[in-house]
Design a protein around this motif. Structure first.
Motif, PDB file in Angstrom:
ATOM      1  N   CYS A  30       0.696  -1.166   0.178  1.00 20.37           N
ATOM      2  CA  CYS A  30       0.015  -0.028  -0.088  1.00 20.37           C
ATOM      3  C   CYS A  30       0.871   1.158  -0.057  1.00 20.37           C
ATOM      4  O   CYS A  30       1.813   1.488   0.683  1.00 20.37           O
ATOM      5  N   PHE A  31       0.660   2.049  -1.040  1.00 22.60           N
ATOM      6  CA  PHE A  31       1.365   3.216  -1.213  1.00 22.60           C
ATOM      7  C   PHE A  31       0.551   4.574  -0.707  1.00 22.60           C
ATOM      8  O   PHE A  31      -0.599   4.609  -1.049  1.00 22.60           O
ATOM      9  N   TYR A  83      11.756   4.389   4.343  1.00 17.43           N
ATOM     10  CA  TYR A  83      10.664   4.463   3.363  1.00 17.43           C
ATOM     11  C   TYR A  83      11.102   3.944   2.023  1.00 17.43           C
ATOM     12  O   TYR A  83      12.127   4.356   1.553  1.00 17.43           O
ATOM     13  N   GLN A 144       5.780   4.085   0.994  1.00 19.13           N
ATOM     14  CA  GLN A 144       5.279   3.275   2.064  1.00 19.13           C
ATOM     15  C   GLN A 144       6.552   2.902   2.949  1.00 19.13           C
ATOM     16  O   GLN A 144       7.635   2.912   2.589  1.00 19.13           O
TER      17      GLN A 144
END
Length: 256
Positions: A30-31, A83, A144
């Motif tokens: 999920c970004f 990240y 993410q």
């Protein structure tokens, strides 16, 4: 017992909601969409004056692929977090983007990240594409949180130069690993097994006035926000009784 169509539909909806919730809680791909810019400097790496208190380490950790953060700084809790950041312009940007470590606090033109020039350029497909990205200055991205990994490195404690043995101890935590935050730190006297909870001074720096005497153990609480999954990590190696300002001590532990 009869089982009506209405009951079947109700059960199906409940199952779909449970599956959706489970996927949301365990989404590894999920970004979040945002924007990023970069700060140019002579060596293309980070800064040694960042708000996380890493000093010179903050300029070169992760090969210089570092970033400031705005909301993700989280009053210092976000320091050391990793990240994956990908720009979204298909003409210039690679599929993998770049992995960055948060070492500073800062905000730009509605950006979540201000990358080092080195990291900003690594989002591009080629050297020419990197030059084109830098000319844009600010780009759309998706990002993410991912696990930090430092092969061959243990979590390390750097005694801050402001420390004054034996009355005042300040230290930064280097090579934070895994995907959890360090949310609490205990300083324990290893001979009497007494511990005191420390205060976060700023960023990744923790302090203690009148620290215990004798060899010390710095214990860290790793948390992802789920209290049931909090983990206290106890170093293998102790801080020596005669700890020194500016010294670096290896904890002997790694965290997945």
């Amino acid at each position: 017992m009869s089982f009506s169509l209405q009951n079947f539909l109700h059960l199906s909806i409940c199952l779909l909601l449970l599956i959706s919730f489970a996927n949301a809680q365990n989404c590894s791909d999920c970004f979040v969409h945002s924007r990023a810019s970069y700060y140019p400097n002579s060596d293309e790496h980070g800064t040694d004056h960042g708000a996380c208190g890493f000093g010179a380490f903050g300029a070169t950790v992760n090969g210089g692929d570092v970033s400031t953060a705005s909301e993700l700084y989280r009053d210092g809790v976000g320091c050391g977090a990793c990240y994956q950041v990908k720009c979204t312009n298909s003409d210039y940007c690679s599929d993998n983007g770049v992995t960055v470590v948060i070492t500073d606090q800062g905000s730009g033109d509605h950006t979540d990240f201000i990358l080092s020039e080195h990291a900003f350029s690594k989002m591009a497909q080629t050297t020419d594409a990197a030059a084109s990205l830098r000319s844009l200055g600010v780009v759309d991205i998706e990002y993410q949180r991912i696990s930090c990994s430092y092969p061959g490195k243990n979590i390390t404690f750097k005694i801050d130069e402001s420390s004054n043995y034996p009355s005042y101890l300040a230290f930064a935590i280097y090579y934070q690993q895994g995907e959890k935050d360090i949310t609490a730190v205990q300083l324990c006297e290893t001979q009497t097994f007494t511990c005191k909870l420390l205060q976060r001074d700023h960023g990744a720096v923790w302090t203690s006035t009148s620290p215990p005497s004798g060899p010390l153990s710095i214990r860290m609480l790793f948390s992802d926000g789920d209290y049931a999954d909090d983990t206290w990590v106890v170093p293998v190696n102790n801080i020596p009784q005669d700890w020194k300002s500016g010294a670096i001590y290896d904890s002997g532990v790694q965290v997945n």
